[in-house]
Design a protein around this motif. Structure first.
Motif, PDB file in Angstrom:
ATOM      1  N   VAL A 149       0.752  -1.231   0.124  1.00 37.21           N
ATOM      2  CA  VAL A 149      -0.077   0.183   0.093  1.00 37.21           C
ATOM      3  C   VAL A 149       0.965   1.302   0.050  1.00 37.21           C
ATOM      4  N   GLY A 150       1.732   1.117   0.984  1.00 33.83           N
ATOM      5  CA  GLY A 150       2.664   2.435   0.897  1.00 33.83           C
ATOM      6  C   GLY A 150       3.648   2.732  -0.546  1.00 33.83           C
ATOM      7  N   GLY A 151       3.959   1.624  -0.912  1.00 32.52           N
ATOM      8  CA  GLY A 151       4.862   1.619  -2.180  1.00 32.52           C
ATOM      9  C   GLY A 151       3.956   1.992  -3.186  1.00 32.52           C
ATOM     10  N   ILE A 152       2.548   1.687  -3.539  1.00 34.62           N
ATOM     11  CA  ILE A 152       1.949   1.939  -4.575  1.00 34.62           C
ATOM     12  C   ILE A 152       1.521   3.370  -4.543  1.00 34.62           C
ATOM     13  N   SER A 153       1.058   3.822  -3.396  1.00 38.09           N
ATOM     14  CA  SER A 153       0.852   5.201  -3.059  1.00 38.09           C
ATOM     15  C   SER A 153       1.774   6.190  -3.298  1.00 38.09           C
ATOM     16  N   ASN A 154       3.187   5.813  -2.920  1.00 41.06           N
ATOM     17  CA  ASN A 154       4.355   6.646  -2.938  1.00 41.06           C
ATOM     18  C   ASN A 154       4.629   6.588  -4.457  1.00 41.06           C
ATOM     19  N   ILE A 155       4.308   5.664  -5.403  1.00 42.63           N
ATOM     20  CA  ILE A 155       4.573   5.562  -6.816  1.00 42.63           C
ATOM     21  C   ILE A 155       3.743   6.665  -7.472  1.00 42.63           C
ATOM     22  N   VAL A 156       2.258   6.630  -6.943  1.00 41.20           N
ATOM     23  CA  VAL A 156       1.379   7.674  -7.740  1.00 41.20           C
ATOM     24  C   VAL A 156       1.833   9.071  -7.154  1.00 41.20           C
ATOM     25  N   THR A 157       1.869   9.287  -5.993  1.00 38.58           N
ATOM     26  CA  THR A 157       2.283  10.625  -5.616  1.00 38.58           C
ATOM     27  C   THR A 157       3.438  11.314  -6.015  1.00 38.58           C
ATOM     28  N   THR A 158       4.251  10.373  -6.182  1.00 40.65           N
ATOM     29  CA  THR A 158       5.752  10.838  -6.576  1.00 40.65           C
ATOM     30  C   THR A 158       5.498  11.159  -8.239  1.00 40.65           C
ATOM     31  N   ALA A 159       4.919  10.202  -8.877  1.00 38.21           N
ATOM     32  CA  ALA A 159       4.651  10.474 -10.246  1.00 38.21           C
ATOM     33  C   ALA A 159       4.095  11.924 -10.437  1.00 38.21           C
ATOM     34  N   ILE A 160       3.164  12.283  -9.535  1.00 44.66           N
ATOM     35  CA  ILE A 160       2.578  13.562  -9.726  1.00 44.66           C
ATOM     36  C   ILE A 160       3.176  14.690  -9.196  1.00 44.66           C
ATOM     37  N   VAL A 161       3.657  14.643  -7.880  1.00 37.41           N
ATOM     38  CA  VAL A 161       4.349  15.839  -7.178  1.00 37.41           C
ATOM     39  C   VAL A 161       5.616  15.880  -7.979  1.00 37.41           C
ATOM     40  N   GLY A 162       6.392  14.831  -7.821  1.00 34.90           N
ATOM     41  CA  GLY A 162       7.874  15.000  -8.245  1.00 34.90           C
ATOM     42  C   GLY A 162       8.082  15.421  -9.648  1.00 34.90           C
ATOM     43  N   THR A 163       7.109  14.983 -10.533  1.00 36.11           N
ATOM     44  CA  THR A 163       7.206  15.260 -11.936  1.00 36.11           C
ATOM     45  C   THR A 163       6.774  16.912 -12.193  1.00 36.11           C
ATOM     46  N   LEU A 164       5.643  17.043 -11.344  1.00 33.35           N
ATOM     47  CA  LEU A 164       5.394  18.859 -11.462  1.00 33.35           C
ATOM     48  C   LEU A 164       6.455  19.567 -10.984  1.00 33.35           C
ATOM     49  N   LEU A 165       7.112  19.151  -9.653  1.00 34.92           N
ATOM     50  CA  LEU A 165       8.136  20.133  -9.393  1.00 34.92           C
ATOM     51  C   LEU A 165       9.201  19.904 -10.498  1.00 34.92           C
ATOM     52  N   ALA A 166       9.721  18.930 -11.083  1.00 41.13           N
ATOM     53  CA  ALA A 166      10.623  18.931 -11.924  1.00 41.13           C
ATOM     54  C   ALA A 166      10.541  19.689 -13.036  1.00 41.13           C
ATOM     55  N   ILE A 167       9.161  19.717 -13.612  1.00 42.59           N
ATOM     56  CA  ILE A 167       8.761  20.318 -14.984  1.00 42.59           C
ATOM     57  C   ILE A 167       8.729  21.854 -14.503  1.00 42.59           C
ATOM     58  N   ALA A 168       8.165  22.306 -13.472  1.00 46.14           N
ATOM     59  CA  ALA A 168       8.133  23.735 -12.990  1.00 46.14           C
ATOM     60  C   ALA A 168       9.536  24.392 -12.836  1.00 46.14           C
ATOM     61  N   PHE A 169      10.362  23.503 -12.116  1.00 45.35           N
ATOM     62  CA  PHE A 169      11.672  23.756 -12.117  1.00 45.35           C
ATOM     63  C   PHE A 169      12.621  24.184 -13.373  1.00 45.35           C
ATOM     64  N   SER A 170      12.406  23.113 -14.040  1.00 43.76           N
ATOM     65  CA  SER A 170      13.099  23.406 -15.464  1.00 43.76           C
ATOM     66  C   SER A 170      12.773  24.254 -16.189  1.00 43.76           C
ATOM     67  N   ALA A 171      11.357  24.534 -16.253  1.00 40.81           N
ATOM     68  CA  ALA A 171      10.845  25.737 -16.882  1.00 40.81           C
ATOM     69  C   ALA A 171      11.034  27.066 -16.629  1.00 40.81           C
ATOM     70  N   ALA A 172      11.436  27.118 -15.160  1.00 38.73           N
ATOM     71  CA  ALA A 172      11.753  28.354 -14.560  1.00 38.73           C
ATOM     72  C   ALA A 172      13.197  28.806 -14.857  1.00 38.73           C
ATOM     73  N   LYS A 173      14.084  27.629 -15.064  1.00 38.82           N
ATOM     74  CA  LYS A 173      15.527  28.078 -15.255  1.00 38.82           C
ATOM     75  C   LYS A 173      15.500  28.757 -16.630  1.00 38.82           C
ATOM     76  N   PRO A 174      16.650  29.855 -16.866  1.00 33.97           N
ATOM     77  CA  PRO A 174      16.893  30.317 -17.997  1.00 33.97           C
ATOM     78  C   PRO A 174      17.629  29.533 -18.781  1.00 33.97           C
ATOM     79  N   LYS A 175      17.428  29.235 -20.045  1.00 35.26           N
ATOM     80  CA  LYS A 175      17.981  28.329 -21.030  1.00 35.26           C
ATOM     81  C   LYS A 175      19.475  28.983 -21.420  1.00 35.26           C
TER      82      LYS A 175
END
Length: 183
Positions: A149-175
């Motif tokens: 249960v912990g593993g499945i819920s962590n996979i789902v929350t990481t896919a959502i929260v972690g991916t969104l954080l990384a996308i937002a961070f990458s988009a905010a960095k000047p290229k």
């Protein structure tokens, strides 16, 4: 991954562990399985491990999870603290070949999420339950259910929260080359 100064990594570990603690202690969502929460802090962990590396990922999770357990007053549940550190370590190792500072497109999202799935499967499907049995003599069916249960819920929350954080961070960095000199 760009080489970070040891001071930057040290500060990141402190901030990451503090945020991991706050999210794990005060934003935990109870699951139907006793002593198992749906945790948002693993999305932050995956992001921090991808940004600062495997050592930072392991220490952020180890310190943050130990503080969460300690704050509840039941003592530190070392099997799960160690499993969190293993997850952070694997996330950092698996994402070494990508740089979320430069870009976070489809390829990087795939690597990021395959890595976090593997990390959670190992941490919660193997490390935590086996250590629960070895250290605390817990019944196997109980700890493997909690791990699942912990593993499945962590996979789902990481896919959502972690991916969104990384996308937002990458988009905010000047290229590189995005600034042009005016004539």
């Amino acid at each position: 991954m760009n080489k970070k100064s040891p001071i930057t990594v040290f500060v990141a570990i402190g901030i990451g562990a503090a945020l991991f603690f706050v999210l794990g202690r005060f934003v935990a969502i109870p699951s139907p399985v006793p002593n198992t929460n749906i945790s948002l802090q693993y999305g932050l962990l995956a992001f921090m491990a991808a940004l600062f590396g495997p050592l930072a990922g392991a220490l952020i999770a180890f310190i943050g999870h130990a503080l969460i357990d300690f704050s509840y007053g039941w003592g530190v549940w070392w099997s799960w603290v160690i499993a969190s550190a293993v997850a952070g370590l694997i996330m950092g190792l698996g994402t070494k070949k990508i740089s979320i500072e430069k870009s976070f497109g489809k390829k990087e999202i795939c690597v990021f999420n395959i890595t976090q799935v593997v990390a959670h499967l190992i941490a919660w499907g193997v490390v935590a339950p086996v250590l629960d049995i070895l250290i605390y003599a817990e019944p196997a069916n109980k700890v493997f259910t909690q791990g699942l249960v912990g593993g499945i819920s962590n996979i789902v929350t990481t896919a959502i929260v972690g991916t969104l954080l990384a996308i937002a961070f990458s988009a905010a960095k000047p290229k590189t080359g995005s600034l042009k000199k005016e004539a």
